[in-house]
Design a protein around this motif. Structure first.
Motif, PDB file in Angstrom:
ATOM      1  N   LEU A  77      46.668  58.470  51.229  1.00 55.44           N
ATOM      2  CA  LEU A  77      47.954  59.124  50.973  1.00 55.44           C
ATOM      3  C   LEU A  77      48.897  58.996  52.154  1.00 55.44           C
ATOM      4  O   LEU A  77      50.069  59.364  52.060  1.00 55.44           O
ATOM      5  CB  LEU A  77      47.733  60.613  50.664  1.00 55.44           C
ATOM      6  N   GLY A  78      48.389  58.498  53.269  1.00 56.20           N
ATOM      7  CA  GLY A  78      49.186  58.396  54.478  1.00 56.20           C
ATOM      8  C   GLY A  78      48.608  59.263  55.578  1.00 56.20           C
ATOM      9  O   GLY A  78      47.493  59.784  55.469  1.00 56.20           O
ATOM     10  N   LYS A  79      49.381  59.445  56.648  1.00 55.40           N
ATOM     11  CA  LYS A  79      48.956  60.288  57.763  1.00 55.40           C
ATOM     12  C   LYS A  79      49.314  61.740  57.429  1.00 55.40           C
ATOM     13  O   LYS A  79      50.480  62.072  57.243  1.00 55.40           O
ATOM     14  CB  LYS A  79      49.637  59.855  59.053  1.00 55.40           C
ATOM     15  N   ILE A  80      48.305  62.587  57.389  1.00 59.61           N
ATOM     16  CA  ILE A  80      48.498  63.971  56.998  1.00 59.61           C
ATOM     17  C   ILE A  80      48.434  64.851  58.253  1.00 59.61           C
ATOM     18  O   ILE A  80      47.409  64.873  58.946  1.00 59.61           O
ATOM     19  CB  ILE A  80      47.410  64.426  56.002  1.00 59.61           C
ATOM     20  N   PRO A  81      49.515  65.586  58.586  1.00 60.28           N
ATOM     21  CA  PRO A  81      49.470  66.503  59.738  1.00 60.28           C
ATOM     22  C   PRO A  81      48.392  67.554  59.540  1.00 60.28           C
ATOM     23  O   PRO A  81      48.279  68.154  58.472  1.00 60.28           O
ATOM     24  CB  PRO A  81      50.871  67.124  59.749  1.00 60.28           C
ATOM     25  N   MET A  82      47.591  67.794  60.580  1.00 62.35           N
ATOM     26  CA  MET A  82      46.428  68.665  60.451  1.00 62.35           C
ATOM     27  C   MET A  82      46.477  69.899  61.342  1.00 62.35           C
ATOM     28  O   MET A  82      45.556  70.724  61.306  1.00 62.35           O
ATOM     29  CB  MET A  82      45.167  67.869  60.792  1.00 62.35           C
ATOM     30  N   ALA A  83      47.516  70.061  62.151  1.00 61.45           N
ATOM     31  CA  ALA A  83      47.559  71.209  63.052  1.00 61.45           C
ATOM     32  C   ALA A  83      47.639  72.510  62.263  1.00 61.45           C
ATOM     33  O   ALA A  83      48.290  72.583  61.214  1.00 61.45           O
ATOM     34  CB  ALA A  83      48.749  71.091  64.005  1.00 61.45           C
ATOM     35  N   GLN A  84      46.975  73.548  62.778  1.00 56.47           N
ATOM     36  CA  GLN A  84      47.038  74.850  62.127  1.00 56.47           C
ATOM     37  C   GLN A  84      48.426  75.445  62.305  1.00 56.47           C
ATOM     38  O   GLN A  84      49.025  75.350  63.374  1.00 56.47           O
ATOM     39  CB  GLN A  84      46.003  75.798  62.728  1.00 56.47           C
ATOM     40  N   PRO A  85      48.954  76.110  61.269  1.00 55.46           N
ATOM     41  CA  PRO A  85      50.265  76.752  61.404  1.00 55.46           C
ATOM     42  C   PRO A  85      50.196  77.931  62.363  1.00 55.46           C
ATOM     43  O   PRO A  85      49.169  78.616  62.455  1.00 55.46           O
ATOM     44  CB  PRO A  85      50.583  77.208  59.975  1.00 55.46           C
TER      45      PRO A  85
ATOM     46  N   ARG B 261      54.320  58.136  82.428  1.00 55.09           N
ATOM     47  CA  ARG B 261      55.491  58.000  81.527  1.00 55.09           C
ATOM     48  C   ARG B 261      55.143  57.399  80.168  1.00 55.09           C
ATOM     49  O   ARG B 261      55.917  56.642  79.584  1.00 55.09           O
ATOM     50  CB  ARG B 261      56.605  57.191  82.207  1.00 55.09           C
ATOM     51  N   VAL B 262      53.961  57.744  79.675  1.00 52.50           N
ATOM     52  CA  VAL B 262      53.568  57.372  78.319  1.00 52.50           C
ATOM     53  C   VAL B 262      53.635  58.628  77.461  1.00 52.50           C
ATOM     54  O   VAL B 262      53.055  59.656  77.809  1.00 52.50           O
ATOM     55  CB  VAL B 262      52.140  56.784  78.293  1.00 52.50           C
ATOM     56  N   ARG B 263      54.314  58.536  76.331  1.00 49.64           N
ATOM     57  CA  ARG B 263      54.496  59.701  75.476  1.00 49.64           C
ATOM     58  C   ARG B 263      53.302  59.869  74.527  1.00 49.64           C
ATOM     59  O   ARG B 263      53.019  58.972  73.723  1.00 49.64           O
ATOM     60  CB  ARG B 263      55.782  59.549  74.637  1.00 49.64           C
ATOM     61  N   PRO B 264      52.561  60.987  74.606  1.00 51.19           N
ATOM     62  CA  PRO B 264      51.524  61.246  73.604  1.00 51.19           C
ATOM     63  C   PRO B 264      52.160  61.321  72.216  1.00 51.19           C
ATOM     64  O   PRO B 264      53.120  62.062  72.010  1.00 51.19           O
ATOM     65  CB  PRO B 264      50.957  62.605  74.037  1.00 51.19           C
ATOM     66  N   TYR B 265      51.624  60.554  71.276  1.00 51.44           N
ATOM     67  CA  TYR B 265      52.240  60.383  69.966  1.00 51.44           C
ATOM     68  C   TYR B 265      51.352  61.008  68.897  1.00 51.44           C
ATOM     69  O   TYR B 265      51.713  62.004  68.273  1.00 51.44           O
ATOM     70  CB  TYR B 265      52.463  58.886  69.739  1.00 51.44           C
ATOM     71  N   TYR B 266      50.174  60.436  68.689  1.00 52.90           N
ATOM     72  CA  TYR B 266      49.220  60.973  67.722  1.00 52.90           C
ATOM     73  C   TYR B 266      47.905  61.325  68.401  1.00 52.90           C
ATOM     74  O   TYR B 266      47.483  60.660  69.358  1.00 52.90           O
ATOM     75  CB  TYR B 266      48.905  59.945  66.632  1.00 52.90           C
ATOM     76  N   LEU B 267      47.251  62.348  67.857  1.00 52.12           N
ATOM     77  CA  LEU B 267      45.827  62.562  68.065  1.00 52.12           C
ATOM     78  C   LEU B 267      45.195  62.324  66.706  1.00 52.12           C
ATOM     79  O   LEU B 267      45.370  63.118  65.778  1.00 52.12           O
ATOM     80  CB  LEU B 267      45.527  63.983  68.554  1.00 52.12           C
ATOM     81  N   TYR B 268      44.516  61.196  66.563  1.00 45.37           N
ATOM     82  CA  TYR B 268      43.893  60.833  65.291  1.00 45.37           C
ATOM     83  C   TYR B 268      42.542  61.535  65.134  1.00 45.37           C
ATOM     84  O   TYR B 268      41.700  61.458  66.030  1.00 45.37           O
ATOM     85  CB  TYR B 268      43.638  59.326  65.220  1.00 45.37           C
ATOM     86  N   HIS B 269      42.353  62.187  63.994  1.00 43.92           N
ATOM     87  CA  HIS B 269      41.000  62.600  63.652  1.00 43.92           C
ATOM     88  C   HIS B 269      40.219  61.330  63.339  1.00 43.92           C
ATOM     89  O   HIS B 269      40.690  60.487  62.574  1.00 43.92           O
ATOM     90  CB  HIS B 269      41.009  63.528  62.434  1.00 43.92           C
ATOM     91  N   CYS B 270      39.064  61.171  63.943  1.00 43.25           N
ATOM     92  CA  CYS B 270      38.288  59.940  63.756  1.00 43.25           C
ATOM     93  C   CYS B 270      37.943  59.755  62.285  1.00 43.25           C
ATOM     94  O   CYS B 270      37.392  60.653  61.636  1.00 43.25           O
ATOM     95  CB  CYS B 270      37.015  59.992  64.596  1.00 43.25           C
ATOM     96  N   ASP B 271      38.288  58.589  61.752  1.00 46.20           N
ATOM     97  CA  ASP B 271      38.046  58.301  60.336  1.00 46.20           C
ATOM     98  C   ASP B 271      36.560  58.110  60.064  1.00 46.20           C
ATOM     99  O   ASP B 271      35.812  57.608  60.908  1.00 46.20           O
ATOM    100  CB  ASP B 271      38.794  57.025  59.920  1.00 46.20           C
ATOM    101  N   ASN B 272      36.162  58.479  58.847  1.00 41.45           N
ATOM    102  CA  ASN B 272      34.768  58.293  58.423  1.00 41.45           C
ATOM    103  C   ASN B 272      34.583  56.850  57.960  1.00 41.45           C
ATOM    104  O   ASN B 272      34.391  56.551  56.784  1.00 41.45           O
ATOM    105  CB  ASN B 272      34.421  59.275  57.302  1.00 41.45           C
TER     106      ASN B 272
ATOM    107  N   TYR C 172      48.478  66.060  65.604  1.00 40.98           N
ATOM    108  CA  TYR C 172      47.105  65.873  65.113  1.00 40.98           C
ATOM    109  C   TYR C 172      47.181  65.456  63.645  1.00 40.98           C
ATOM    110  O   TYR C 172      47.744  66.162  62.817  1.00 40.98           O
ATOM    111  CB  TYR C 172      46.341  67.182  65.278  1.00 40.98           C
ATOM    112  N   VAL C 173      46.632  64.272  63.334  1.00 46.24           N
ATOM    113  CA  VAL C 173      46.743  63.746  61.975  1.00 46.24           C
ATOM    114  C   VAL C 173      45.405  63.211  61.476  1.00 46.24           C
ATOM    115  O   VAL C 173      44.551  62.789  62.261  1.00 46.24           O
ATOM    116  CB  VAL C 173      47.807  62.618  61.868  1.00 46.24           C
ATOM    117  N   LEU C 174      45.264  63.231  60.173  1.00 44.68           N
ATOM    118  CA  LEU C 174      44.148  62.592  59.481  1.00 44.68           C
ATOM    119  C   LEU C 174      44.731  61.483  58.620  1.00 44.68           C
ATOM    120  O   LEU C 174      45.616  61.728  57.792  1.00 44.68           O
ATOM    121  CB  LEU C 174      43.403  63.607  58.611  1.00 44.68           C
ATOM    122  N   THR C 175      44.277  60.254  58.825  1.00 39.11           N
ATOM    123  CA  THR C 175      44.799  59.121  58.071  1.00 39.11           C
ATOM    124  C   THR C 175      44.008  58.940  56.781  1.00 39.11           C
ATOM    125  O   THR C 175      42.774  58.864  56.802  1.00 39.11           O
ATOM    126  CB  THR C 175      44.728  57.831  58.901  1.00 39.11           C
ATOM    127  N   THR C 176      44.718  58.872  55.661  1.00 38.26           N
ATOM    128  CA  THR C 176      44.099  58.729  54.351  1.00 38.26           C
ATOM    129  C   THR C 176      44.871  57.695  53.549  1.00 38.26           C
ATOM    130  O   THR C 176      45.890  57.160  54.017  1.00 38.26           O
ATOM    131  CB  THR C 176      44.131  60.066  53.579  1.00 38.26           C
TER     132      THR C 176
END
Length: 400
Positions: A345-353, A295-306, A339-343
């Motif tokens: 500029l903020g968290k940018i959604p990265m999933a393909q359309p 009963r844990v809701r998957p929220y973000y999949l973070y792209h690992c930051d450099n 799926y997001v990339l944190t920058t």
């Protein structure tokens, strides 16, 4: 990512879960006191490789490390590529230089307003509570700020009062949501944590209090009934955690989640995509379905930051897309994280359309790769298309 050297010594560790009395094992304070932070202590739990021992020595004075006995008990004692072990045991890769690596790629210090407040988004802010963690994750986004021994995390001492921080939040009524993070806020005792939370709850404009904590993963014994009852006095309180591999979902972790939920505290999960740990579809799909089971809701999949000292865990964005393609449609929709990339500029959604616009109309693609075309008569693409269709216009009015 360089592979660790082969393990030569397979001597059975001298300490296991079974050797520790339940009274101690169930006490989170005992685990915090007994954290593993030397090679000598680590060898009691796992058979260290030569590379791991060298990494412990060469990261000294640069990156802190510690491991709770609970989290150590989840490690394969003989396999240096164990997904739990890679997240907690220092590696020589942390000392390698990588192109584009940055100590603060997400812009925490750029948006810092006070000793603890980071205000990046209009209606929410971060309150950096502490530098302390039960386990210093080797992939931490704040690796430099939380683990560099000389200290770069706070402008002032961590022990300074929170008056300026709370004042800033109170003077910015647009902040309706405050996230306690660090370090790990639950490293504090209940009474100290309550002082902070009660101070926030006294600010009328603060509607939601969130806690970012990996204790449910690294030391679930910390999630006591007393802690949960205290948090429940300040609702709405939310908690986000970081399960990164199915091996971390244990009966102890499940009970910790159950306590939080039983006190009305929703739990979300923010998985980090980590090379060599969870960067395959089967592992990630199993992780997400296991999270739903407890009963844990998957929220973000973070792209690992450099991040400096973390870059060896990075995957390609293409790998992230592959993972997302393997989740969407294959498990229930609310089990698919964003799926997001944190920058800066903020968290940018990265999933393909899953759509593209052509002269024939909107081309839609499902999880099997099947495609169909929907023209503007069936699905208006612009307001002008809607206005040309009287029936659609009438339906639009009916909805108002």
């Amino acid at each position: 990512m360089p592979y660790p050297s082969k393990q030569a010594d397979t001597t059975a560790p001298s300490i296991t879960r079974e050797t520790i009395p339940d009274e101690q094992w169930n006490d989170w304070r005992w685990h915090m006191r007994k954290r593993i932070n030397t090679a000598e202590k680590a060898r009691q739990w796992i058979n260290l490789t030569a590379d791991e021992e060298k990494a412990m020595a060469e990261t000294a004075g640069k990156y802190r490390w510690s491991i709770t006995p609970y989290y150590a008990s989840l490690m394969d004692p003989d396999d240096p590529l164990c997904p739990v072990r890679q997240q907690a045991v220092p590696a020589l890769s942390e000392l390698m230089e990588h192109t584009g690596a940055d100590i603060d790629p997400v812009g925490d210090m750029f948006y810092r307003k006070t000793n603890r407040v980071v205000h990046k988004y209009p209606d929410r802010a971060i309150l950096l509570v502490t530098e302390t963690c039960p386990v210093y994750c080797r992939h931490c986004t704040r690796k430099f700020h939380t683990t560099e021994v000389d200290g770069t995390y706070f402008e002032k001492n961590e022990g300074e009062d929170l008056d300026d921080d709370l004042r800033y939040i109170a003077e910015h009524p647009e902040i309706r949501d405050v996230l306690l993070t660090g370090g790990d806020p639950l490293s504090y005792r209940d009474d100290r944590l309550e002082e902070i939370i009660s101070g926030l709850r006294a600010i009328p404009s603060v509607e939601i209090i969130r806690i970012g904590s990996r204790f449910p993963v690294l030391l679930p014994q910390r999630i006591t009934d007393e802690l949960c009852a205290m948090l429940a006095r300040y609702h709405p309180v939310w908690l986000n955690t970081h399960f990164n591999h199915p091996k971390e979902i244990t009966p102890e972790a499940e009970r910790a989640i159950d306590r939080l939920l039983g006190h009305g505290i929703p739990v979300g999960n923010q998985t980090v995509l980590l090379r060599g740990v969870n960067d395959d579809v089967a592992t990630m799909r199993f992780l997400m379905t296991e999270l739903l089971r407890i009963r844990v809701r998957p929220y973000y999949l973070y792209h690992c930051d450099n991040v400096t000292g973390v870059s060896h865990f990075m995957t390609s964005v293409e790998k992230g897309w592959e993972i997302m393609e393997g989740l969407q449609g294959h498990i229930t929709g609310f089990g698919v994280p964003q799926y997001v990339l944190t920058t800066r500029l903020g968290k940018i959604p990265m999933a393909q359309p899953c759509h593209r616009l052509t002269s024939e109309g909107l081309v839609l693609r499902n999880y099997k790769g099947q495609e169909m075309v929907v023209d503007s008569a069936a699905c208006p693409l612009t307001e002008a298309d809607l206005d040309r269709d009287p029936a659609a216009r009438e339906k639009g009015r009916d909805r108002k």
